[in-house]
Design a protein around this motif. Sequence first.
Motif, PDB file in Angstrom:
ATOM      1  N   LYS A   1       0.617  -1.160  -0.112  1.00  0.00           N
ATOM      2  CA  LYS A   1       0.117  -0.035  -0.071  1.00  0.00           C
ATOM      3  C   LYS A   1       0.922   1.348   0.047  1.00  0.00           C
ATOM      4  N   ILE A   2       2.083   1.152   0.439  1.00  0.00           N
ATOM      5  CA  ILE A   2       3.108   2.306   0.577  1.00  0.00           C
ATOM      6  C   ILE A   2       3.804   2.607  -0.804  1.00  0.00           C
ATOM      7  N   ILE A   3       4.522   1.769  -1.150  1.00  0.00           N
ATOM      8  CA  ILE A   3       5.485   1.709  -2.321  1.00  0.00           C
ATOM      9  C   ILE A   3       4.899   1.834  -3.686  1.00  0.00           C
ATOM     10  N   ASP A   4       5.726   2.505  -4.452  1.00  0.00           N
ATOM     11  CA  ASP A   4       5.119   2.847  -5.960  1.00  0.00           C
ATOM     12  C   ASP A   4       5.954   1.742  -6.743  1.00  0.00           C
ATOM     13  N   LYS A   5       5.219   0.674  -7.161  1.00  0.00           N
ATOM     14  CA  LYS A   5       5.727  -0.481  -7.938  1.00  0.00           C
ATOM     15  C   LYS A   5       6.435   0.068  -8.957  1.00  0.00           C
ATOM     16  N   GLU A   6       6.437   1.120  -9.642  1.00  0.00           N
ATOM     17  CA  GLU A   6       7.285   1.520 -10.778  1.00  0.00           C
ATOM     18  C   GLU A   6       8.401   2.265 -10.545  1.00  0.00           C
ATOM     19  N   GLU A   7       8.828   2.643  -9.086  1.00  0.00           N
ATOM     20  CA  GLU A   7       9.882   3.370  -8.761  1.00  0.00           C
ATOM     21  C   GLU A   7      10.740   2.674  -7.616  1.00  0.00           C
ATOM     22  N   ASP A   8       9.873   1.682  -6.698  1.00  0.00           N
ATOM     23  CA  ASP A   8      10.433   1.540  -5.591  1.00  0.00           C
ATOM     24  C   ASP A   8      10.924  -0.273  -5.589  1.00  0.00           C
ATOM     25  N   SER A   9      11.867  -0.637  -4.716  1.00  0.00           N
ATOM     26  CA  SER A   9      12.077  -2.117  -4.664  1.00  0.00           C
ATOM     27  C   SER A   9      12.327  -2.434  -3.140  1.00  0.00           C
ATOM     28  N   ILE A  10      11.913  -3.720  -2.966  1.00  0.00           N
ATOM     29  CA  ILE A  10      11.945  -4.234  -1.689  1.00  0.00           C
ATOM     30  C   ILE A  10      12.185  -5.825  -1.973  1.00  0.00           C
ATOM     31  N   ILE A  11      13.450  -6.237  -1.675  1.00  0.00           N
ATOM     32  CA  ILE A  11      13.996  -7.492  -1.546  1.00  0.00           C
ATOM     33  C   ILE A  11      13.749  -8.438  -0.360  1.00  0.00           C
ATOM     34  N   PHE A  12      13.080  -9.401  -0.276  1.00  0.00           N
ATOM     35  CA  PHE A  12      13.323 -10.440   1.004  1.00  0.00           C
ATOM     36  C   PHE A  12      14.080 -11.360   0.771  1.00  0.00           C
ATOM     37  N   TYR A  13      15.028 -11.780   1.785  1.00  0.00           N
ATOM     38  CA  TYR A  13      15.552 -12.842   1.811  1.00  0.00           C
ATOM     39  C   TYR A  13      14.932 -13.833   2.953  1.00  0.00           C
ATOM     40  N   ILE A  14      14.440 -14.983   2.473  1.00  0.00           N
ATOM     41  CA  ILE A  14      13.977 -15.805   3.552  1.00  0.00           C
ATOM     42  C   ILE A  14      14.655 -16.956   3.702  1.00  0.00           C
TER      43      ILE A  14
END
Length: 87
Positions: free
Chosen positions: A51-64
């Motif tokens: 809900k917060i990020i802009d998928k066209e501009e931001d990036s989040i990586i999850f290492y599980i």
Amino acid sequence: MFLILVYDVNEKRVNKVLKTCRKYLYWVQNSVLEGEISEAKFEKLKMELNKIIDKEEDSIIFYILRTTKYSERETMGIKKGGEDTIF
């Protein structure tokens, strides 16, 4: 599970992303958080971040990591974050 989260978001959204992540994980250093998290809380975290990020501009990586049995962390230099209380 153990989660390492790394993000690169527009400065307009950095504070919101960090505040949301700190509800679930420990801040380690700039744009990096880690900690134990349940599957349910991980799904909730992803929904909140979505809900917060802009998928066209931001990036989040999850290492599980399913287990930390074979993992190790070594810090060189100053310790920026840590296992402070999760908000």
